[in-house]
Design an enzyme around this catalytic site. Structure first.
Site, PDB file in Angstrom:
ATOM      1  CE  LYS A   1      -1.960  -1.226   3.903  1.00 37.73           C
ATOM      2  NZ  LYS A   1      -1.203  -2.453   4.196  1.00 37.73           N
TER       3      LYS A   1
ATOM      4  NE  ARG B   1      -3.993  -0.779  10.358  1.00 42.65           N
ATOM      5  CZ  ARG B   1      -2.939  -0.346   9.674  1.00 42.65           C
ATOM      6  NH1 ARG B   1      -2.929   0.846   9.154  1.00 42.65           N
ATOM      7  NH2 ARG B   1      -1.909  -1.129   9.506  1.00 42.65           N
TER       8      ARG B   1
ATOM      9  NE  ARG C   1       8.032  -2.690   5.962  1.00 43.92           N
ATOM     10  CZ  ARG C   1       6.722  -2.541   6.165  1.00 43.92           C
ATOM     11  NH1 ARG C   1       5.984  -1.911   5.274  1.00 43.92           N
ATOM     12  NH2 ARG C   1       6.149  -3.030   7.241  1.00 43.92           N
TER      13      ARG C   1
ATOM     14  NE  ARG D   1       6.904  -0.663   9.816  1.00 43.47           N
ATOM     15  CZ  ARG D   1       5.745  -0.542   9.172  1.00 43.47           C
ATOM     16  NH1 ARG D   1       5.690   0.123   8.028  1.00 43.47           N
ATOM     17  NH2 ARG D   1       4.647  -1.071   9.647  1.00 43.47           N
TER      18      ARG D   1
ATOM     19  NE  ARG E   1       2.383  -4.862  11.105  1.00 38.41           N
ATOM     20  CZ  ARG E   1       3.370  -4.634  10.231  1.00 38.41           C
ATOM     21  NH1 ARG E   1       4.580  -5.131  10.456  1.00 38.41           N
ATOM     22  NH2 ARG E   1       3.147  -3.915   9.172  1.00 38.41           N
TER      23      ARG E   1
HETATM   24  P1  AP5 Z   1       4.937  -1.654   1.761  1.00 37.14           P
HETATM   25  O1  AP5 Z   1       4.595  -0.805   0.595  1.00 37.14           O
HETATM   26  O2  AP5 Z   1       5.715  -1.064   2.887  1.00 37.14           O
HETATM   27  O3  AP5 Z   1       3.611  -2.388   2.303  1.00 37.14           O
HETATM   28  P2  AP5 Z   1       2.401  -1.799   3.142  1.00 37.14           P
HETATM   29  O4  AP5 Z   1       1.167  -2.466   2.644  1.00 37.14           O
HETATM   30  O5  AP5 Z   1       2.418  -0.312   3.145  1.00 37.14           O
HETATM   31  O6  AP5 Z   1       2.797  -2.401   4.550  1.00 37.14           O
HETATM   32  P3  AP5 Z   1       2.769  -1.792   6.017  1.00 37.14           P
HETATM   33  O7  AP5 Z   1       3.451  -2.835   6.867  1.00 37.14           O
HETATM   34  O8  AP5 Z   1       3.338  -0.413   6.077  1.00 37.14           O
HETATM   35  O9  AP5 Z   1       1.278  -1.749   6.301  1.00 37.14           O
HETATM   36  P4  AP5 Z   1       0.595  -1.823   7.632  1.00 37.14           P
HETATM   37  O10 AP5 Z   1      -0.761  -1.507   7.189  1.00 37.14           O
HETATM   38  O11 AP5 Z   1       0.706  -3.060   8.427  1.00 37.14           O
HETATM   39  O12 AP5 Z   1       1.435  -0.817   8.545  1.00 37.14           O
HETATM   40  P5  AP5 Z   1       1.238   0.716   8.901  1.00 37.14           P
HETATM   41  O13 AP5 Z   1       2.546   1.378   8.772  1.00 37.14           O
HETATM   42  O14 AP5 Z   1       0.057   1.283   8.204  1.00 37.14           O
HETATM   43  O15 AP5 Z   1       5.716  -2.943   1.195  1.00 37.14           O
HETATM   44  C1  AP5 Z   1       6.259  -3.928   2.064  1.00 37.14           C
HETATM   45  C2  AP5 Z   1       7.608  -4.440   1.518  1.00 37.14           C
HETATM   46  O16 AP5 Z   1       7.392  -5.120   0.280  1.00 37.14           O
HETATM   47  C3  AP5 Z   1       8.633  -3.320   1.203  1.00 37.14           C
HETATM   48  O17 AP5 Z   1       9.902  -3.794   1.495  1.00 37.14           O
HETATM   49  C4  AP5 Z   1       8.479  -3.066  -0.307  1.00 37.14           C
HETATM   50  O18 AP5 Z   1       9.684  -2.622  -0.890  1.00 37.14           O
HETATM   51  C5  AP5 Z   1       8.096  -4.474  -0.798  1.00 37.14           C
HETATM   52  N1  AP5 Z   1       7.170  -4.454  -1.914  1.00 37.14           N
HETATM   53  C6  AP5 Z   1       6.088  -3.609  -2.082  1.00 37.14           C
HETATM   54  N2  AP5 Z   1       5.433  -3.922  -3.203  1.00 37.14           N
HETATM   55  C7  AP5 Z   1       6.101  -4.977  -3.770  1.00 37.14           C
HETATM   56  C8  AP5 Z   1       5.902  -5.755  -4.949  1.00 37.14           C
HETATM   57  N3  AP5 Z   1       4.884  -5.516  -5.780  1.00 37.14           N
HETATM   58  N4  AP5 Z   1       6.772  -6.786  -5.190  1.00 37.14           N
HETATM   59  C9  AP5 Z   1       7.793  -7.037  -4.345  1.00 37.14           C
HETATM   60  N5  AP5 Z   1       8.039  -6.337  -3.211  1.00 37.14           N
HETATM   61  C10 AP5 Z   1       7.195  -5.316  -2.933  1.00 37.14           C
HETATM   62  O19 AP5 Z   1       0.825   0.620  10.454  1.00 37.14           O
HETATM   63  C11 AP5 Z   1       1.753   0.246  11.447  1.00 37.14           C
HETATM   64  C12 AP5 Z   1       1.064   0.251  12.810  1.00 37.14           C
HETATM   65  O20 AP5 Z   1       0.570   1.579  13.116  1.00 37.14           O
HETATM   66  C13 AP5 Z   1      -0.163  -0.648  12.942  1.00 37.14           C
HETATM   67  O21 AP5 Z   1       0.180  -1.987  13.247  1.00 37.14           O
HETATM   68  C14 AP5 Z   1      -0.921   0.038  14.095  1.00 37.14           C
HETATM   69  O22 AP5 Z   1      -0.364  -0.261  15.335  1.00 37.14           O
HETATM   70  C15 AP5 Z   1      -0.692   1.516  13.813  1.00 37.14           C
HETATM   71  N6  AP5 Z   1      -1.735   2.118  12.957  1.00 37.14           N
HETATM   72  C16 AP5 Z   1      -1.551   2.678  11.720  1.00 37.14           C
HETATM   73  N7  AP5 Z   1      -2.728   3.120  11.224  1.00 37.14           N
HETATM   74  C17 AP5 Z   1      -3.660   2.829  12.155  1.00 37.14           C
HETATM   75  C18 AP5 Z   1      -5.070   3.019  12.221  1.00 37.14           C
HETATM   76  N8  AP5 Z   1      -5.755   3.589  11.212  1.00 37.14           N
HETATM   77  N9  AP5 Z   1      -5.733   2.590  13.330  1.00 37.14           N
HETATM   78  C19 AP5 Z   1      -5.067   2.030  14.350  1.00 37.14           C
HETATM   79  N10 AP5 Z   1      -3.739   1.815  14.360  1.00 37.14           N
HETATM   80  C20 AP5 Z   1      -3.036   2.208  13.273  1.00 37.14           C
END
Ligand code: AP5
Length: 214
Positions: free
Chosen positions: A13, A85, A124, A157, A168
Site C-alpha cells: 500500500k 482500519r 523490508r 521496522r 498484525r
Molecule cells: P509496503 O509498501 O511497505 O507495504 P504496506 O502495505 O504499506 O505495509 P505496512 O506494513 O506499512 O502496512 P501496515 O498496514 O501493516 O502498517 P502501517 O505502517 O500502516 O511494502 C512492504 C515491503 O514489500 C517493502 O519492502 C516493499 O519494498 C516491498 N514491496 C512492495 N510492493 C512490492 C511488490 N509488488 N513486489 C515485491 N516487493 C514489494 O501501520 C503500522 C502500525 O501503526 C499498525 O500496526 C498500528 O499499530 C498503527 N496504525 C496505523 N494506522 C492505524 C489506524 N488507522 N488505526 C489504528 N492503528 C493504526
C-alpha cells in the site's frame, strides 16, 4: 478525489501510494508513517501509540480519528494509506468528509497471500531520514543497507519481526477485513492483485483509475 488503500500488512500500500503521489500529485497520508514519526520524536501522540505499534495492535479509534481530522486537506486529491482500519474509523471518516461536502471515491483492496506478506515484511528496510522504502531482494538499495537518496543507514521496522507480523495479520483479519464488506456494500470497492512486481501493480492501479474516468 479521495482514495483508500486497504489490505494486509506488507501488501504494498505504501509503495503504491508513494508512486501515486509522485506521479499524479495525490497527497499521501500514511497513518503508520505519522505514528512512527511521533514515536521517534517522543511526542504525546507517539508516547500513547508506541505500545500498540510494538505489539502489532491497533491504536485506539479516538486517537486515530483526531489525527486524521488534523491532517486531512480541504480540497486536494488524497490517498489514505492505513486509515480507516476499523468500521468505526470508516464511519467517523464519512461524517468528517460529509461536513466538507466530500466522500471516499474508491477503495482499493490489495490482495496478497499470507506467505508473501511474511516474505515482503521480513525483507523490508526503510530510511529513517527520508522515508524511502526498500526490500533486500525485490528492491535493494545500490549500496548494502544505505539509502540511495540520502545516504542514511537503513533500518528494519520493530514491528516487522516475525511474532509481531503474525499478530498484525491476525488483527487485520479480525478488525480491518470487515471493512471489505462495508465498502463493497457502498459499491466503491476495487480488488487489486498485489502479487505482481511494483511496476505491474502500479500499471494496473493506474489503468483502473483511468478506466473509471479519472
Ligand atoms: P509496503 O509498501 O511497505 O507495504 P504496506 O502495505 O504499506 O505495509 P505496512 O506494513 O506499512 O502496512 P501496515 O498496514 O501493516 O502498517 P502501517 O505502517 O500502516 O511494502 C512492504 C515491503 O514489500 C517493502 O519492502 C516493499 O519494498 C516491498 N514491496 C512492495 N510492493 C512490492 C511488490 N509488488 N513486489 C515485491 N516487493 C514489494 O501501520 C503500522 C502500525 O501503526 C499498525 O500496526 C498500528 O499499530 C498503527 N496504525 C496505523 N494506522 C492505524 C489506524 N488507522 N488505526 C489504528 N492503528 C493504526
Amino acid at each position: 478525489m479521495i482514495l483508500v488503500f486497504l489490505g494486509p500488512p506488507g501488501a504494498g500500500k505504501g509503495t503504491q501510494a508513494k508512486k501515486l503521489s509522485e506521479d499524479m500529485g495525490f497527497v499521501h497520508i500514511s497513518t503508520g508513517d505519522i505514528l512512527r514519526e511521533a514515536v521517534r520524536k517522543g511526542t504525546p501522540l507517539g508516547k500513547r501509540a508506541k505500545e500498540f505499534i510494538e505489539k502489532g495492535e491497533l491504536v485506539p479509534d479516538d486517537i486515530m480519528v483526531a489525527l486524521i481530522e488534523e491532517v486531512l486537506p480541504e480540497e486536494k486529491s488524497v490517498v489514505l494509506d492505513g486509515f480507516p482500519r476499523t468500521v468505526p474509523q470508516a464511519e467517523a471518516l464519512e461524517r468528517m468528509l460529509s461536513k466538507k461536502g466530500r466522500k471516499v471515491d474508491k477503495v482499493f483492496l490489495f490482495e496478497l497471500p499470507d506467505e508473501e506478506v511474511v516474505m515482503r515484511l521480513s525483507g523490508r528496510r526503510t530510511c529513517p531520514e527520508c522515508g524511502a522504502l526498500y526490500h533486500i531482494k525485490f528492491n535493494p538499495p545500490k549500496e548494502d543497507e544505505i539509502c540511495d537518496n540520502c545516504g542514511a543507514k537503513l533500518l528494519q521496522r520493530e514491528d516487522d519481526k516475525e511474532e509481531v507480523v503474525k499478530n498484525r495479520l491476525k488483527v487485520y483479519k479480525e478488525k480491518t477485513a470487515p471493512l471489505v464488506d462495508h465498502y463493497r456494500a457502498k459499491g466503491i470497492l476495487i480488488t487489486l492483485d498485489a502479487s505482481g512486481s511494483v511496476e505491474e501493480v502500479y500499471e494496473n492501479l493506474k489503468r483502473i483509475l483511468n478506466e473509471e474516468g479519472n
